[in-house]
Scaffold this motif. Sequence first.
Motif, PDB file in Angstrom:
ATOM      1  N   ALA A  69       0.835  -1.131  -0.055  1.00 38.54           N
ATOM      2  CA  ALA A  69       0.238  -0.175   0.056  1.00 38.54           C
ATOM      3  C   ALA A  69       0.831   1.355  -0.034  1.00 38.54           C
ATOM      4  N   THR A  70       2.242   1.101  -0.429  1.00 39.50           N
ATOM      5  CA  THR A  70       3.301   2.316  -0.305  1.00 39.50           C
ATOM      6  C   THR A  70       3.833   2.375  -1.453  1.00 39.50           C
ATOM      7  N   ALA A  71       3.943   3.495  -2.172  1.00 40.15           N
ATOM      8  CA  ALA A  71       4.942   3.484  -3.222  1.00 40.15           C
ATOM      9  C   ALA A  71       6.421   4.301  -2.873  1.00 40.15           C
ATOM     10  N   THR A  72       7.389   3.850  -3.313  1.00 38.11           N
ATOM     11  CA  THR A  72       8.622   4.751  -3.109  1.00 38.11           C
ATOM     12  C   THR A  72       8.674   5.488  -4.341  1.00 38.11           C
ATOM     13  N   SER A  81       2.087  16.306  -1.704  1.00 36.60           N
ATOM     14  CA  SER A  81       1.103  15.696  -0.626  1.00 36.60           C
ATOM     15  C   SER A  81       2.077  15.768   0.726  1.00 36.60           C
ATOM     16  N   PRO A  82       1.009  16.295   1.664  1.00 35.76           N
ATOM     17  CA  PRO A  82       1.576  16.118   3.159  1.00 35.76           C
ATOM     18  C   PRO A  82       1.620  14.762   3.660  1.00 35.76           C
ATOM     19  N   ARG A  83       1.306  13.684   3.054  1.00 40.87           N
ATOM     20  CA  ARG A  83       1.659  12.256   3.474  1.00 40.87           C
ATOM     21  C   ARG A  83       3.098  11.905   2.838  1.00 40.87           C
ATOM     22  N   LEU A  84       3.611  12.438   1.950  1.00 39.43           N
ATOM     23  CA  LEU A  84       5.022  12.122   1.599  1.00 39.43           C
ATOM     24  C   LEU A  84       5.772  12.063   2.755  1.00 39.43           C
ATOM     25  N   VAL A  85       6.481  11.113   2.830  1.00 37.92           N
ATOM     26  CA  VAL A  85       7.679  10.880   3.807  1.00 37.92           C
ATOM     27  C   VAL A  85       8.904  10.518   3.442  1.00 37.92           C
ATOM     28  N   ARG A  86      10.037  11.595   3.820  1.00 34.10           N
ATOM     29  CA  ARG A  86      11.203  11.336   3.179  1.00 34.10           C
ATOM     30  C   ARG A  86      11.634  10.162   4.036  1.00 34.10           C
ATOM     31  N   ALA A  87      12.333   9.106   3.181  1.00 33.94           N
ATOM     32  CA  ALA A  87      12.616   7.774   3.665  1.00 33.94           C
ATOM     33  C   ALA A  87      14.181   7.889   4.690  1.00 33.94           C
ATOM     34  N   SER A  88      14.819   8.940   4.306  1.00 37.01           N
ATOM     35  CA  SER A  88      16.292   9.416   4.985  1.00 37.01           C
ATOM     36  C   SER A  88      16.113  10.532   5.499  1.00 37.01           C
ATOM     37  N   ALA A  89      16.487  10.474   7.020  1.00 34.41           N
ATOM     38  CA  ALA A  89      16.547  11.998   7.736  1.00 34.41           C
ATOM     39  C   ALA A  89      17.916  12.303   7.814  1.00 34.41           C
ATOM     40  N   GLY A  90      18.937  11.213   7.312  1.00 39.00           N
ATOM     41  CA  GLY A  90      20.337  11.501   7.403  1.00 39.00           C
ATOM     42  C   GLY A  90      20.799  11.860   6.152  1.00 39.00           C
ATOM     43  N   GLY A 110      -2.858   5.195  -1.806  1.00 48.00           N
ATOM     44  CA  GLY A 110      -4.198   5.542  -1.578  1.00 48.00           C
ATOM     45  C   GLY A 110      -4.362   7.186  -1.376  1.00 48.00           C
ATOM     46  N   ASP A 111      -3.087   7.772  -1.374  1.00 53.85           N
ATOM     47  CA  ASP A 111      -3.119   9.175  -1.188  1.00 53.85           C
ATOM     48  C   ASP A 111      -3.941  10.003  -1.984  1.00 53.85           C
ATOM     49  N   PRO A 112      -4.673  11.119  -1.706  1.00 51.90           N
ATOM     50  CA  PRO A 112      -5.598  11.764  -2.644  1.00 51.90           C
ATOM     51  C   PRO A 112      -4.641  12.017  -3.803  1.00 51.90           C
ATOM     52  N   VAL A 113      -3.465  12.678  -3.824  1.00 53.74           N
ATOM     53  CA  VAL A 113      -2.934  13.138  -4.927  1.00 53.74           C
ATOM     54  C   VAL A 113      -2.585  12.026  -5.944  1.00 53.74           C
ATOM     55  N   LEU A 114      -2.184  10.949  -5.439  1.00 54.47           N
ATOM     56  CA  LEU A 114      -2.196   9.687  -6.430  1.00 54.47           C
ATOM     57  C   LEU A 114      -3.461   9.124  -6.924  1.00 54.47           C
ATOM     58  N   ARG A 115      -4.663   9.180  -6.108  1.00 60.48           N
ATOM     59  CA  ARG A 115      -5.870   8.873  -6.457  1.00 60.48           C
ATOM     60  C   ARG A 115      -6.276   9.821  -7.818  1.00 60.48           C
ATOM     61  N   ARG A 116      -6.065  11.211  -7.479  1.00 64.41           N
ATOM     62  CA  ARG A 116      -6.280  12.115  -8.629  1.00 64.41           C
ATOM     63  C   ARG A 116      -5.515  11.733  -9.928  1.00 64.41           C
ATOM     64  N   LEU A 117      -4.156  11.278  -9.911  1.00 62.59           N
ATOM     65  CA  LEU A 117      -3.367  11.009 -10.823  1.00 62.59           C
ATOM     66  C   LEU A 117      -4.218   9.753 -11.768  1.00 62.59           C
ATOM     67  N   ALA A 118      -4.544   8.677 -10.793  1.00 65.09           N
ATOM     68  CA  ALA A 118      -5.387   7.631 -11.582  1.00 65.09           C
ATOM     69  C   ALA A 118      -6.538   8.072 -12.140  1.00 65.09           C
ATOM     70  N   ARG A 119      -7.385   8.829 -11.438  1.00 66.98           N
ATOM     71  CA  ARG A 119      -8.607   9.236 -12.069  1.00 66.98           C
ATOM     72  C   ARG A 119      -8.643  10.073 -13.354  1.00 66.98           C
TER      73      ARG A 119
END
Length: 156
Positions: A69-72, A81-90, A110-119
Amino acid sequence: MFRFAIPAVAALGLIAAAAQSGAANSDAPPAPDGMGWHLSHEGSMAKLAYGLPNSDQLALMMTCEPGRATATVYGEVQPASPRLVRASAGPLEIDPLGGGLLDEARIPTGDPVLRRLARTGTLAVDGEAGRFELTATAKERRTIGEFFAWCGGNHA
């Protein structure tokens, strides 16, 4: 020095081209510069990229595996998107292909920005040029749908 300057200039060109393509209608023909959405598979991983076909010149790439349920996300631009999380803080790794920094993040499929891309075939992104949209043709929208169908789970 040229090892780092050439990829940096190429990346800025991709960002500029991506920003220009954001103004296009989603049913318009592909951009004359060849930029567009492309899908490939590597083992069980699907890769959806926006850039030049059959090249390493990509503004954005998302990868996923079936049932995840997650894309890299990788690239010079990233989904807005505010739900985008950086994989590395270092410290960031050096990209072996381009010589620049490899910026990796994760986002729920399932993030809204990706749902919009698909739709709608439109993806709002943030990059050095600011916020703009990447658009997809009707054919590319089918490709985008295939990517999210491959990811499965809680997909867009």
